[in-house]
Design an enzyme around this catalytic site. Structure first.
Site, PDB file in Angstrom:
ATOM      1  N   PRO A 435       0.832  -1.214   0.000  1.00 29.52           N
ATOM      2  CA  PRO A 435       0.000   0.000   0.000  1.00 29.52           C
ATOM      3  C   PRO A 435       0.862   1.257   0.000  1.00 29.52           C
ATOM      4  O   PRO A 435       1.794   1.362   0.801  1.00 29.52           O
ATOM      5  CB  PRO A 435      -0.776  -0.097   1.320  1.00 29.52           C
ATOM      6  CG  PRO A 435      -0.579  -1.468   1.835  1.00 29.52           C
ATOM      7  CD  PRO A 435       0.596  -2.067   1.159  1.00 29.52           C
ATOM      8  N   GLN A 512      -6.702  -1.439   1.197  1.00 28.12           N
ATOM      9  CA  GLN A 512      -6.325  -1.193   2.590  1.00 28.12           C
ATOM     10  C   GLN A 512      -7.254  -0.119   3.137  1.00 28.12           C
ATOM     11  O   GLN A 512      -7.303   0.987   2.599  1.00 28.12           O
ATOM     12  CB  GLN A 512      -4.864  -0.726   2.687  1.00 28.12           C
ATOM     13  CG  GLN A 512      -4.394  -0.620   4.134  1.00 28.12           C
ATOM     14  CD  GLN A 512      -3.011   0.000   4.267  1.00 28.12           C
ATOM     15  OE1 GLN A 512      -2.795   1.133   3.831  1.00 28.12           O
ATOM     16  NE2 GLN A 512      -2.088  -0.713   4.880  1.00 28.12           N
ATOM     17  N   TYR A 593      -1.574   5.385  12.861  1.00 31.04           N
ATOM     18  CA  TYR A 593      -2.905   5.875  12.511  1.00 31.04           C
ATOM     19  C   TYR A 593      -3.890   5.404  13.592  1.00 31.04           C
ATOM     20  O   TYR A 593      -3.475   4.807  14.593  1.00 31.04           O
ATOM     21  CB  TYR A 593      -3.272   5.428  11.086  1.00 31.04           C
ATOM     22  CG  TYR A 593      -2.310   6.049  10.077  1.00 31.04           C
ATOM     23  CD1 TYR A 593      -2.272   7.432   9.909  1.00 31.04           C
ATOM     24  CD2 TYR A 593      -1.410   5.280   9.354  1.00 31.04           C
ATOM     25  CE1 TYR A 593      -1.367   8.025   9.029  1.00 31.04           C
ATOM     26  CE2 TYR A 593      -0.508   5.856   8.472  1.00 31.04           C
ATOM     27  CZ  TYR A 593      -0.486   7.237   8.322  1.00 31.04           C
ATOM     28  OH  TYR A 593       0.410   7.831   7.472  1.00 31.04           O
ATOM     29  N   ARG A 641      -2.481  -5.127   8.970  1.00 28.61           N
ATOM     30  CA  ARG A 641      -1.111  -4.588   8.979  1.00 28.61           C
ATOM     31  C   ARG A 641      -0.789  -4.050  10.363  1.00 28.61           C
ATOM     32  O   ARG A 641      -1.548  -3.267  10.944  1.00 28.61           O
ATOM     33  CB  ARG A 641      -0.948  -3.488   7.933  1.00 28.61           C
ATOM     34  CG  ARG A 641       0.477  -2.977   7.889  1.00 28.61           C
ATOM     35  CD  ARG A 641       0.791  -2.112   6.675  1.00 28.61           C
ATOM     36  NE  ARG A 641       1.590  -2.859   5.718  1.00 28.61           N
ATOM     37  CZ  ARG A 641       2.469  -2.313   4.876  1.00 28.61           C
ATOM     38  NH1 ARG A 641       2.647  -1.012   4.851  1.00 28.61           N
ATOM     39  NH2 ARG A 641       3.162  -3.043   4.046  1.00 28.61           N
ATOM     40  N   ARG A 735       8.722   0.872  -2.542  1.00 26.77           N
ATOM     41  CA  ARG A 735       9.473   1.855  -3.333  1.00 26.77           C
ATOM     42  C   ARG A 735       9.982   1.321  -4.669  1.00 26.77           C
ATOM     43  O   ARG A 735       9.908   2.046  -5.672  1.00 26.77           O
ATOM     44  CB  ARG A 735      10.600   2.445  -2.488  1.00 26.77           C
ATOM     45  CG  ARG A 735      10.063   3.370  -1.395  1.00 26.77           C
ATOM     46  CD  ARG A 735      11.090   3.651  -0.335  1.00 26.77           C
ATOM     47  NE  ARG A 735      11.467   2.433   0.349  1.00 26.77           N
ATOM     48  CZ  ARG A 735      12.501   2.334   1.189  1.00 26.77           C
ATOM     49  NH1 ARG A 735      13.241   3.393   1.431  1.00 26.77           N
ATOM     50  NH2 ARG A 735      12.779   1.197   1.793  1.00 26.77           N
TER      51      ARG A 735
HETATM   52  C1  LIG Z   1       5.040   6.880  -0.994  1.00 25.42           C
HETATM   53  C2  LIG Z   1       4.694   5.862   0.045  1.00 25.42           C
HETATM   54  C3  LIG Z   1       3.416   5.817   0.557  1.00 25.42           C
HETATM   55  C4  LIG Z   1       3.073   4.851   1.502  1.00 25.42           C
HETATM   56  N1  LIG Z   1       1.790   4.748   1.939  1.00 25.42           N
HETATM   57  C5  LIG Z   1       1.408   3.713   2.718  1.00 25.42           C
HETATM   58  C6  LIG Z   1       0.048   3.455   3.005  1.00 25.42           C
HETATM   59  O1  LIG Z   1      -0.843   4.126   2.520  1.00 25.42           O
HETATM   60  N2  LIG Z   1      -0.243   2.432   3.829  1.00 25.42           N
HETATM   61  C7  LIG Z   1       0.721   1.630   4.368  1.00 25.42           C
HETATM   62  O2  LIG Z   1       0.405   0.713   5.124  1.00 25.42           O
HETATM   63  N3  LIG Z   1       2.014   1.836   4.076  1.00 25.42           N
HETATM   64  C8  LIG Z   1       2.375   2.841   3.254  1.00 25.42           C
HETATM   65  N4  LIG Z   1       3.692   2.986   2.905  1.00 25.42           N
HETATM   66  C9  LIG Z   1       4.687   2.027   3.403  1.00 25.42           C
HETATM   67  C10 LIG Z   1       4.907   0.916   2.383  1.00 25.42           C
HETATM   68  O3  LIG Z   1       3.754   0.133   2.185  1.00 25.42           O
HETATM   69  C11 LIG Z   1       6.052  -0.021   2.831  1.00 25.42           C
HETATM   70  O4  LIG Z   1       5.660  -0.650   4.022  1.00 25.42           O
HETATM   71  C12 LIG Z   1       7.364   0.730   3.055  1.00 25.42           C
HETATM   72  O5  LIG Z   1       7.608   1.657   2.029  1.00 25.42           O
HETATM   73  C13 LIG Z   1       8.540  -0.247   3.106  1.00 25.42           C
HETATM   74  O6  LIG Z   1       8.653  -0.970   1.906  1.00 25.42           O
HETATM   75  P1  LIG Z   1       9.800  -0.655   0.807  1.00 25.42           P
HETATM   76  O7  LIG Z   1      11.113  -0.748   1.514  1.00 25.42           O
HETATM   77  O8  LIG Z   1       9.616  -1.723  -0.240  1.00 25.42           O
HETATM   78  O9  LIG Z   1       9.551   0.717   0.270  1.00 25.42           O
HETATM   79  C14 LIG Z   1       4.051   3.959   1.968  1.00 25.42           C
HETATM   80  C15 LIG Z   1       5.344   4.040   1.470  1.00 25.42           C
HETATM   81  C16 LIG Z   1       5.658   4.956   0.495  1.00 25.42           C
HETATM   82  C17 LIG Z   1       7.068   4.964  -0.065  1.00 25.42           C
END
Ligand SMILES: Cc1cc2nc3c(=O)[nH]c(=O)nc-3n(C[C@H](O)[C@H](O)[C@H](O)COP(=O)(O)O)c2cc1C
Ligand SMILES: Cc1cc2nc3c(=O)[nH]c(=O)nc-3n(C[C@H](O)[C@H](O)[C@H](O)COP(=O)(O)OP(=O)(O)OC[C@H]3O[C@@H](n4cnc5c(N)ncnc54)[C@H](O)[C@@H]3O)c2cc1C
Length: 778
Positions: A435, A512, A593, A641, A735
């Protein structure tokens, strides 16, 4: 230079001989309390790579070791009546005595003075020394003397182990696991000469105590181990040479490993420079077998730096800037040591939790894979290099368990590309688009941006796509750009996206649902994130009236009526999500949250039934879960989550996450998505490759519920390793999916997996892409 090495273990002896070889004019003495042929312990192992390094510095020592050592490639695991063997691991085993004797002989040949049976009381006993090497082992007296300078950080670990030997010869590195009525014991077994094998027995403290071993002397301990491992010993005895231990003292033969590291490695005592080396400055757990390697490499590095200093300053008449060299030595070595200690730490932890977490949970094939990748330094593709046939056999086993039929002569898919089923949902592979808030909606309605965003990622090969945190009411949003699901227009806009994903790809679509709580009413992610809006702010609610940051609004503590209203909002959004065709729903209980604010003691300071103990803090989030579960179609799964660690003192830790996951499992959750942090602004997370995967691993295998691993998972190799080892069932990738919508297709091509379908219109792009990758590899 006048050098005194206090302690004649591998570090002191090897440094002495290397420095003497560098310049025979150096006057070098090694002071050792034991006799030359006296030592505790049995064999040590190190890798082929260490041998190669030693050869470059002193071929004679390397030759002598090579004649004496035992080399083997295979690892064998004996577990629940099964024996599983894999090759290509490349170890060298040598008796500790033999290694020391080789080093002693070489020292003598070069003219190093060896003084045995002498206790060095202090570095001050050698006032003529320019350099004192404190190579006096794990209990270093010199380190203790200057503790306020060296600032040692010593952690005693919970497992007990006893270092024994046996005359039974094993032809591989063996790991033996045996269960008793009190818990699991394991033995690390490796032959080190043609008559003897090292046999280290290990178990957690509580199992050790329950087995009465705290009351056992050395002899009784040996009898216990002989009985336990009788089938493996085949009549051979276990032996102790721990002469330094009191044979009658109860429990004394069983040690707790101590992890040592020091902030400062060297000191000038007014006359001499004193420097720590080997176990005196750092230890590495035997699970990774590298304490001797580190000691030898310390010696090599310090010698190299003296050589370099001399070459750089011939004008100084050959007198080295000792302090400068020692500073460089610390800087150079501490990075490598830390890396190895981290890997050793993972391997050590694996053996500490294996009884509670893996032995009774993982089938033998997966248990073996988990053990081989325990340090997380050996990856899936690395295992392929070591033993391709074994890995392919494992991939075949894994694929068949995941429901894939693999023909005898066909290459099995790697674990990342196997399907996974929860209730009525089957995702085609293990990659999830995590997400991610896009802050691009107006009035909560997803638009063409969202269609293209999700469409591209669905065409890009991921098995499951999650929406961003989709808010259950207008005042549940983080920012004015957040998407929502509180009205029918939003539902219809989502349905268009879900239909596209289902109609044009094999991907499944999850939503989500969340409520921002005290982190609401803030600016878009690329503006001043987490800061209030310049105008048009809306009031906030949270578990307690504590603002998130210094400029944040103070939320109102929620009443029971607020809880009912918001629960109803979640239920209404759930019904709309079902109508929109989503395949899975995720309840967002992470990142500070609203629901997360109840779970964490840092943000929940309520004195009613919803605050206090973890069961109370989870009460309302569980109410919400029960309500949405009742409203969501029974064949569709729900994920939760969690922030599995708050990264702040007083906050939730992995222990709390396990307790919370247990509660959600009991309430009917199908899978836990294991994130962490973002609960309080003052958090101090520890990032690293796959840094949150240990939470997914622990919850999956201790609670017995499927998990999603997320966080710095950015290569197919990571996904394969996590899934194959049973550390999680799905991997969420965030990312990397922003940088590359076709991340899954590209990673498949990179590892040569051709079983994934590209969209038909893109096929000519596929062949060119794959050809270019192949060319780049050759
Ligand atoms: C731009 C952005 C927005 C995110 N928004 C959410 C979100 O809406 N809900 C959520 O549970 N995590 C959110 N996350 C966290 C990601 O789901 C993920 O857990 C976190 O980036 C780590 O993963 P990665 O290392 O692959 O980026 C967000 C991350 C990024 C980079
Ligand atoms: C169960 C177990 C298994 C292990 N297995 C492996 C393995 O497989 N591979 C591996 O690489 N490593 C292994 N190790 C670790 C390894 O033994 C050490 O990391 C290594 O010996 C460190 O070398 P060192 O020279 O720094 O210290 P040590 O080998 O401990 O040498 C220190 C020396 O200093 C002497 N000494 C101490 N104080 C004084 C004093 N005041 N005066 C005079 N002499 C003194 C001691 O008698 C000793 O000989 C294992 C350790 C254990 C406990």
């Amino acid at each position: 230079m006048r050098i005194v090495c206090i302690g004649g273990g591998p570090a002191g002896l090897y440094f002495a001989l290397l420095m003497k070889q560098l310049d025979p004019a150096h006057r070098i003495t090694v002071v050792e309390r034991n006799r030359p042929y006296d030592t505790f312990g049995w064999g040590v192992v190190f890798s082929d790579a260490t041998m190669e390094n030693m050869r470059q510095w002193d071929a004679e020592t390397a030759d002598a070791i090579e004649v004496a050592f035992n080399h083997w490639d295979d690892i064998e695991v004996h577990f629940k009546g099964r024996c599983i063997r894999s090759g290509g691991h490349g170890f060298v085993g040598i008796g500790r005595k033999q290694l020391l004797n080789i080093l002693q002989r070489r020292c003598e040949a070069l003219g190093v003075e060896l003084v045995f049976e002498t206790e060095a009381e202090s570095d001050a006993d050698y006032p003529d020394a320019d350099l004192v090497i404190a190579s006096d082992g794990i209990n270093s007296r010199i380190r203790q003397k200057y503790a306020d300078v060296f600032l040692p950080d010593i952690v005693a670990r919970p497992n007990r182990f006893i270092w024994l030997g046996t005359t039974r010869l094993f032809d591989a590195f063996n790991f033996l696991f045996e269960k008793t009525e009190h818990g699991w014991f394991q033995a690390h077994v490796y032959k080190f000469d043609d008559r003897t094998t090292t046999f280290i027995v290990e178990t957690p403290e509580h199992v050790w105590q329950a087995s009465g071993l705290d009351q056992a002397n050395v002899e009784q301990s040996i009898e216990f181990c002989e009985r336990l491992f009788a089938a493996h010993l085949q009549g051979h005895p276990l032996l102790s040479n721990a002469r330094h231990l009191d044979p009658l003292k109860r429990g004394s033969a069983w040690i707790n490993f101590q992890r040592v590291r020091c902030r400062q490695w060297h000191h000038f005592n007014g006359r001499s420079h004193v420097v720590l080396m080997g176990d005196a400055v750092h230890t590495a757990h035997f699970a990774i077998g590298s304490g001797t390697k580190l000691a030898l490499e310390d010696a090599i590095e310090l010698t190299r730096l003296f050589k370099e200093a001399r070459a750089a300053a011939p004008a100084a008449g050959g007198s080295e800037d000792i302090a400068g060299v020692l500073a460089k030595y610390q800087a150079a070595r501490e990075v490598d040591v830390l890396r190895l200690q981290n890997a050793a730490w993972n391997a050590m932890e694996w053996f500490e939790v294996v009884g509670a977490r893996y032995c009774d949970q993982l089938p033998p094939e997966q248990f073996m894979y988990s053990m081989l990748t325990r340090s997380q330094r050996i990856s899936h593709e690395n295992l392929r290099l070591r033993d391709a046939a074994w890995l392919e056999g494992y991939e075949r086993w894994f694929a068949q368990r995941a429901g894939v039929t693999v023909a005898e002569d066909a290459k099995p898919p790697s674990p990342m590309f196997t399907p996974f089923t929860l209730r009525g949902l089957t995702v085609p592979n293990r990659v999830v688009v995590s997400p991610m808030a896009m802050y691009s909606a107006a009035d909560g309605v997803p638009n063409d941006f969202h269609l293209v965003h999700f469409g591209a990622r669905a065409l890009g090969g991921a098995g499951l796509l999650y929406t961003e945190m989709t808010c259950v009411s207008s005042d549940a949003r983080i920012t004015p750009g957040c998407a929502g699901l509180w009205d029918d227009a939003q539902r219809d806009a989502w349905r268009r996206i879900v239909d596209f994903v289902h109609g044009h790809s094999g991907a499944k679509m999850g939503i989500q649902l969340g409520h921002a709580g005290r982190k609401g009413s803030t600016q878009l992610g690329w503006q001043r994130a987490d800061e209030p809006l310049d105008e048009g702010n809306w009031p906030l609610v949270s578990a307690s009236a504590i603002p998130y940051g210094p400029n944040s609004q103070t939320p109102r503590e929620m009443t029971r009526a607020d809880m009912d209203r918001i629960t109803a909002d979640f239920v209404a959004a759930t019904r709309r999500a079902a109508d929109a065709g989503f395949d899975i729903l995720e309840l967002h209980c992470a990142h500070g949250y609203l629901l997360s604010s109840f779970l964490s003691p840092l943000t929940n300071q309520r004195s009613d039934a919803y605050g206090g103990a973890v069961e109370n803090r989870a009460r309302w989030p569980l109410d919400v879960f029960a309500a949405i579960r009742a409203a969501w179609p029974p064949e569709r799964p729900i994920s939760v989550r969690l922030s599995c660690h708050d990264w702040f003192p007083g906050g939730n830790t992995a222990d709390d996450a396990v307790a919370i996951a247990r509660l959600f499992k009991a309430a009917g959750a199908d899978i836990i998505d294991c994130s962490s942090g973002q609960v309080v602004a003052e958090q101090k997370p520890v990032y690293g490759r796959m840094y949150q995967t240990p939470f997914a691993d622990r919850i999956r295998n201790e609670v017995g519920i499927p998990t999603v691993a997320v966080g710095a998972i950015f290569e197919a190799d990571h996904v394969n390793m996590v899934i194959a080892a049973g550390r999680a069932d799905l991997c969420a990738v965030a990312r990397p999916h922003l940088a590359d919508p076709a991340w899954t297709l590209h990673e498949a091509a990179r590892i040569g997996h051709d079983g994934i379908a590209w969209p038909a219109p893109y096929l000519s792009g596929r062949s060119q892409y794959e050809t270019n990758l192949k060319r780049a590899r050759t």
